[in-house]
Design a protein around this motif. Structure first.
Motif, PDB file in Angstrom:
ATOM      1  N   PHE A  41       0.830  -1.205   0.000  1.00  0.00           N
ATOM      2  CA  PHE A  41       0.000   0.000   0.000  1.00  0.00           C
ATOM      3  C   PHE A  41       0.866   1.258   0.000  1.00  0.00           C
ATOM      4  O   PHE A  41       0.612   2.208  -0.748  1.00  0.00           O
ATOM      5  N   LEU A  42       1.909   1.259   0.822  1.00  0.00           N
ATOM      6  CA  LEU A  42       2.769   2.436   0.926  1.00  0.00           C
ATOM      7  C   LEU A  42       3.590   2.673  -0.338  1.00  0.00           C
ATOM      8  O   LEU A  42       3.834   3.816  -0.726  1.00  0.00           O
ATOM      9  N   GLU A  49       9.173   5.072  -1.360  1.00  0.00           N
ATOM     10  CA  GLU A  49      10.204   4.098  -1.734  1.00  0.00           C
ATOM     11  C   GLU A  49      10.116   2.898  -0.809  1.00  0.00           C
ATOM     12  O   GLU A  49       9.788   3.017   0.384  1.00  0.00           O
ATOM     13  N   ALA A  50      10.428   1.709  -1.344  1.00  0.00           N
ATOM     14  CA  ALA A  50      10.253   0.467  -0.591  1.00  0.00           C
ATOM     15  C   ALA A  50      11.067   0.451   0.698  1.00  0.00           C
ATOM     16  O   ALA A  50      10.591  -0.006   1.747  1.00  0.00           O
ATOM     17  N   GLY A 395      11.414  -4.890   1.995  1.00  0.00           N
ATOM     18  CA  GLY A 395      11.541  -3.533   1.467  1.00  0.00           C
ATOM     19  C   GLY A 395      12.967  -3.181   1.079  1.00  0.00           C
ATOM     20  O   GLY A 395      13.212  -2.668  -0.015  1.00  0.00           O
ATOM     21  N   VAL A 396      13.920  -3.469   1.961  1.00  0.00           N
ATOM     22  CA  VAL A 396      15.328  -3.170   1.679  1.00  0.00           C
ATOM     23  C   VAL A 396      15.828  -4.014   0.512  1.00  0.00           C
ATOM     24  O   VAL A 396      16.535  -3.523  -0.379  1.00  0.00           O
ATOM     25  N   LEU A 397      15.447  -5.300   0.501  1.00  0.00           N
ATOM     26  CA  LEU A 397      15.881  -6.200  -0.578  1.00  0.00           C
ATOM     27  C   LEU A 397      15.364  -5.731  -1.934  1.00  0.00           C
ATOM     28  O   LEU A 397      16.110  -5.716  -2.931  1.00  0.00           O
ATOM     29  N   LEU A 398      14.099  -5.310  -1.982  1.00  0.00           N
ATOM     30  CA  LEU A 398      13.511  -4.888  -3.253  1.00  0.00           C
ATOM     31  C   LEU A 398      14.067  -3.554  -3.719  1.00  0.00           C
ATOM     32  O   LEU A 398      14.279  -3.348  -4.921  1.00  0.00           O
ATOM     33  N   GLN A 399      14.316  -2.651  -2.775  1.00  0.00           N
ATOM     34  CA  GLN A 399      14.893  -1.364  -3.183  1.00  0.00           C
ATOM     35  C   GLN A 399      16.320  -1.568  -3.687  1.00  0.00           C
ATOM     36  O   GLN A 399      16.730  -0.947  -4.668  1.00  0.00           O
ATOM     37  N   ALA A 400      17.063  -2.455  -3.041  1.00  0.00           N
ATOM     38  CA  ALA A 400      18.452  -2.718  -3.456  1.00  0.00           C
ATOM     39  C   ALA A 400      18.526  -3.365  -4.827  1.00  0.00           C
ATOM     40  O   ALA A 400      19.529  -3.211  -5.539  1.00  0.00           O
TER      41      ALA A 400
END
Length: 454
Positions: A41-42, A49-50, A395-400
């Motif tokens: 949702f966010l 950003e993720a 979130g961190v994994l997808l943004q990276a």
């Protein structure tokens, strides 16, 4: 000494047990909806950003580290005439339902405004959950004082908890697909949470009002906070509880990672809609509900710990199988996973909940103190902190790996992001589940040990 001189507590009836158990619809619905949709949702609706979105969800747990132990101490020492713990069920559910509604009614806004607003509403959701869940869990040993009675009580609770999963993981995706979207979901599920909490309150309030409470303590808020932290630390000296808590933490990290990654996994890897995701979760939940009598039979035959280890082993295999999914795979395998994972996931949850009141009783017998509220506060905190690790990890994994945040589900994602999504939905949670098993081998509390202590 107790400050209440009432006669012996009222006898608990099946109606009381079932009414109390209905409260799990509230926790199950909120936990699963937030775990599945908060990050998505966010990023996809508000455009955050993720990594930032995952960090916001995780940041609220710093607040929980203070509020949950304090709520546990308040619950243990509450002097209200209408009950020691039940009044909090009503107020907690109300705050939880309303804050849930407002969170999923947020509209896209400037990032500088969105961050504090999102953080505030997440804190309100956590506050409502704490006020409801900590006293709610602490009532279990009083409602079911016997070893086997607690297994029976938890079978009712798991049933309604899975009904909450149906609401949060099945109804929610289907509501999001309708024209009302997230707003409609917020209204319906927020209302369901308030109603479930009120039913639980009405079901146990008379019984709770007859339970003895400790003598009044004159404490400032600062003294209460310090003593809450002291008791928070001291309950970990009870080894069975410490081991079970670590298992619970790892198990909820697994669940949170799976739920946070699945909207991305279904949308971008499996190319399925939210409605199809809801169907999958429906089969998952119904399989678990139907299997509850058989799970209870297995636990009775194998013992709680052995059954727990068996269910965790099958759970790890089921999660790992997602890594080997291919577009050419027969549809029946897709739904077979849903059935298998639904049954064994429910089994792991059932075992954890059945063991918790045992550790509460053990602590009471060994320490000589009634610290069920404190233990419940620790357990609730661990549940929420571990649940926040999932969105943070994903979130961190997808943004990276370059996830493209877009409201369009047909957006073509980079191969690196797709590979990361697949890992988050399969190998990572499967490996953490294996660590759960290794820790659980250290759990040694048995029914005979409790009887000997008595």
């Amino acid at each position: 000494m107790s400050s209440r001189t009432a006669s012996a507590p009222e006898s608990i009836t099946l109606k009381n047990e079932v009414s109390w158990s209905v409260g799990s619809i509230a926790t199950g619905a909120v936990t699963n909806t937030v775990a599945i949709f908060a990050l998505f949702f966010l990023t996809s609706h508000l455009g955050l950003e993720a990594g930032i979105a995952g960090l916001l969800i995780f940041a609220t747990k710093i607040y929980d580290a203070i509020s949950d132990p304090i709520m546990g101490r308040i619950s243990d020492n509450w002097q209200g005439k209408s009950g020691r713990r039940s009044p909090f069920l009503c107020w907690g559910a109300l705050i939880l339902g309303i804050s849930f509604f407002f969170f999923f009614n947020l509209s896209p806004m400037n990032t500088s405004i969105a961050i504090p607003v999102v953080l505030l509403l997440l804190i309100m959701i956590s506050t409502g959950y704490t006020i409801f869940a900590v006293p709610y869990l602490a009532l279990a040993p009083d409602i079911a004082p016997s070893y086997d009675g607690r297994t029976r009580l938890m079978s009712y609770r798991v049933f309604f908890l899975m009904m909450g999963v149906l609401v949060g993981a099945v109804l929610a995706p289907k509501l999001v697909d309708l024209s009302g979207g997230y707003r409609l979901m917020g209204i319906i599920i927020g209302t369901s949470v308030v109603m479930a909490g009120f039913i639980a309150f009405m079901g146990v309030r008379k019984f709770d009002a007859t339970l003895p409470v400790p003598a009044p303590k004159q404490e400032t808020f600062g003294q209460m906070a310090i003593k809450s932290v002291t008791q928070f630390i001291s309950v970990f000296e009870t080894k069975p509880f410490a081991v079970l808590t670590l298992v619970k933490l790892l198990q909820f990290v697994v669940l949170a990672t799976v739920l946070a990654s699945f909207p991305y996994f279904f949308t971008f890897v499996l190319n399925k809609s939210f409605a199809e995701f809801g169907t999958y979760m429906g089969i998952f939940s119904l399989s678990g509900i139907v299997a509850i009598p058989f799970i209870r039979f297995i636990i009775k035959g194998m013992g709680k710990r052995s059954a727990y280890i068996g269910f965790l082993s099958l759970y790890a295999l089921g999660l790992l199988s997602w890594y080997f999914w291919t577009p050419s795979e027969p549809e029946m395998f897709f739904y077979a996973r849903s059935v298998l994972i639904g049954i064994v996931s429910t089994g792991t949850l059932f075992c954890a909940l059945a063991l918790l009141p045992d550790t509460m009783e053990y602590d009471r017998l060994v320490s000589g103190q009634a610290r069920e509220g404190t233990i419940s506060g620790v357990f609730t905190l661990v549940e929420k902190v571990s649940s926040a690790f999932g969105p943070l990890i994903v979130g961190v994994l997808l943004q990276a790996t370059g996830l493209i945040t877009s409201k369009d589900p047909s957006t073509v994602q980079p191969e690196q992001a797709l590979a990361a999504i697949r890992l988050a939905a399969s190998i990572i949670p499967a490996l953490i589940t294996l660590i759960c098993i290794a820790v659980l081998l250290k759990y040694r509390l048995t029914e005979q040990m409790l009887e000997d202590l008595k």
